[in-house]
Scaffold this motif. Structure first.
Motif, PDB file in Angstrom:
ATOM      1  N   UNK A  56       0.826  -1.212   0.000  1.00  0.00           N
ATOM      2  CA  UNK A  56       0.000   0.000   0.000  1.00  0.00           C
ATOM      3  C   UNK A  56       0.861   1.263   0.000  1.00  0.00           C
ATOM      4  N   UNK A  57       2.003   1.221   0.679  1.00  0.00           N
ATOM      5  CA  UNK A  57       2.883   2.384   0.708  1.00  0.00           C
ATOM      6  C   UNK A  57       3.380   2.725  -0.691  1.00  0.00           C
ATOM      7  N   UNK A  58       3.820   1.710  -1.418  1.00  0.00           N
ATOM      8  CA  UNK A  58       4.327   1.937  -2.774  1.00  0.00           C
ATOM      9  C   UNK A  58       3.192   2.328  -3.719  1.00  0.00           C
ATOM     10  N   UNK A  64      -1.018   8.839  -5.184  1.00  0.00           N
ATOM     11  CA  UNK A  64      -1.243  10.023  -4.375  1.00  0.00           C
ATOM     12  C   UNK A  64      -2.292   9.830  -3.302  1.00  0.00           C
ATOM     13  N   UNK A  65      -2.328   8.635  -2.704  1.00  0.00           N
ATOM     14  CA  UNK A  65      -3.338   8.294  -1.698  1.00  0.00           C
ATOM     15  C   UNK A  65      -2.638   7.748  -0.454  1.00  0.00           C
ATOM     16  N   UNK A  66      -3.066   8.180   0.722  1.00  0.00           N
ATOM     17  CA  UNK A  66      -2.485   7.690   1.966  1.00  0.00           C
ATOM     18  C   UNK A  66      -2.781   6.201   2.160  1.00  0.00           C
ATOM     19  N   UNK A  67      -1.884   5.524   2.862  1.00  0.00           N
ATOM     20  CA  UNK A  67      -1.991   4.083   3.073  1.00  0.00           C
ATOM     21  C   UNK A  67      -3.317   3.696   3.720  1.00  0.00           C
ATOM     22  N   UNK A  68      -3.779   4.494   4.676  1.00  0.00           N
ATOM     23  CA  UNK A  68      -4.998   4.131   5.394  1.00  0.00           C
ATOM     24  C   UNK A  68      -6.272   4.459   4.622  1.00  0.00           C
ATOM     25  N   UNK A  69      -6.108   4.808   3.339  1.00  0.00           N
ATOM     26  CA  UNK A  69      -7.259   5.006   2.468  1.00  0.00           C
ATOM     27  C   UNK A  69      -7.269   3.991   1.327  1.00  0.00           C
ATOM     28  N   UNK A  70      -6.518   2.896   1.527  1.00  0.00           N
ATOM     29  CA  UNK A  70      -6.397   1.866   0.502  1.00  0.00           C
ATOM     30  C   UNK A  70      -6.790   0.511   1.091  1.00  0.00           C
ATOM     31  N   UNK A  71      -7.623  -0.224   0.361  1.00  0.00           N
ATOM     32  CA  UNK A  71      -7.977  -1.596   0.711  1.00  0.00           C
ATOM     33  C   UNK A  71      -7.540  -2.496  -0.430  1.00  0.00           C
ATOM     34  N   UNK A  72      -6.925  -3.626  -0.100  1.00  0.00           N
ATOM     35  CA  UNK A  72      -6.554  -4.619  -1.101  1.00  0.00           C
ATOM     36  C   UNK A  72      -7.401  -5.865  -0.915  1.00  0.00           C
ATOM     37  N   UNK A  73      -7.978  -6.326  -2.024  1.00  0.00           N
ATOM     38  CA  UNK A  73      -8.842  -7.503  -1.974  1.00  0.00           C
ATOM     39  C   UNK A  73      -8.358  -8.597  -2.899  1.00  0.00           C
TER      40      UNK A  73
END
Length: 345
Positions: A56-58, A64-73
């Motif tokens: 998520x960091x990469x 241009x999105x913060x890590x805590x605004x990303x979900x991986x499924x």
């Protein structure tokens, strides 16, 4: 937008999520003694990072999105399904979607016992916003829009998507699986403006990693936090996480290949348009073309007999006698044209 606690299912709001020590610690510990793993054989003996922070960091830095605004499924399908499980009460709520579009939205609705309401696109595949909102009622929790759309191939203008997000008081999902092949822009860029917006993307298309089964959802911190509470603890395995990092390192290569695919899309469209059996090649913002032919069923069976596999979309609304054809390698495209020419003669 309604307050989030009015949109989330009550049982999800009251959920006490499963947690593990890996959720509470980041970094490389000196001794992992928390998860009852087999400590004596290295390799795949350790559970993967449950929040996939490194990936998520990469990814976040690129989008241009913060890590805590990303979900991986596990594929975009998990992102679709978890949206139903979080927001839609079975047997009570409904969702609204365009027609035609990606079939898993309706399949997941049926699995989750949620009413699915179709709103047909105009004949030119444009989105009728007033018709869309005409299908909305007090129990509509989610609006689904795939852009660029599958199978029509067209991207909807950003101002239209923004109008939908601003007018609807529930959740708006914009599925951008094919966004990298389009010049229309991404709703990720305006994520901060719409707390009710979920933007889905995938590693399966431009990133050439369909085998990884890795989907992405970008949303507010609050929505992503709920998604993380609902997902299974270690949903993305370590092999997928490692390969995703490797793929993200190849961003420059991917951009070049996408440019090549877009150019090949234009060339393939011109060659198809010249064939006797082709009536129309629809404009595309994706890595495929929707092609209207004289007899989709017969041509599909002929191509299949030649080992050339395309998708027959002729039974889909607005897609009569249409085949959906992915832009392949030069050799695959040549074979397709050869066999369609042979069929036409």
């Amino acid at each position: 937008m309604k307050p989030l606690n009015q949109l989330i299912r009550p049982n999800i709001l009251n959920l006490e999520p499963y947690t593990c020590a890996r959720n509470e610690y980041t970094g490389e510990a000196r001794a992992w003694l928390d998860a009852n793993e087999n400590s004596r054989i290295d390799g795949f003996n350790r559970y993967p990072d449950p929040l996939q922070i490194e990936v998520k960091t990469k990814l976040g830095a690129m989008r241009g999105v913060d890590v805590d605004r990303i979900f991986l499924g596990v594929g975009s399908d998990e992102c679709v399904d978890i949206t139903y499980r979080v927001f839609c009460r079975p047997g009570m709520d409904n969702v609204v979607a365009i027609e035609p579009t990606y079939g898993m939205y309706s399949v997941c609705a049926a699995i989750n016992d949620v009413e699915y309401r179709n709103v047909r696109l105009r004949d030119d595949f444009s989105l009728d916003v007033e018709a869309l909102f005409g299908a909305v009622d007090g129990n509509t929790k989610v609006i689904w829009i795939c852009s660029p759309n599958n199978p029509t191939g067209n991207a909807f203008p950003m101002d239209v998507l923004r109008e939908v997000a601003s007018r609807f008081d529930g959740i708006v999902v914009v599925d951008e699986a094919y966004v990298d092949f389009s010049d229309a822009g991404s709703m990720v860029d305006v994520l901060d403006e719409y707390p009710n917006l979920i933007v889905m993307q995938t590693f399966s298309k431009a990133w050439a990693s369909a085998a990884l089964r890795l989907g992405i959802a970008f949303a507010s911190r609050e929505i992503i936090s709920v998604f993380n509470n609902v997902k299974y603890p270690y949903n993305i395995n370590i092999l997928t996480q490692r390969q995703a990092l490797s793929v993200l390192e190849s961003a420059d290569v991917i951009r070049k290949v996408v440019e090549e695919l877009v150019a090949a899309r234009g060339k393939l469209g011109e060659r198809l348009s010249a064939l006797e059996c082709v009536r129309r090649v629809h404009p595309s913002d994706a890595n495929f073309l929707l092609v209207e032919v004289t007899d989709a069923g017969a041509l599909y069976e002929f191509l299949k007999s030649c080992g050339v596999i395309v998708r027959n979309r002729s039974r889909v609304a607005l897609c009569g006698n249409c085949l959906r054809i992915t832009v392949g390698t030069d050799e695959e495209n040549d074979l397709l044209i050869e066999k369609m020419t042979e069929y036409g003669n």
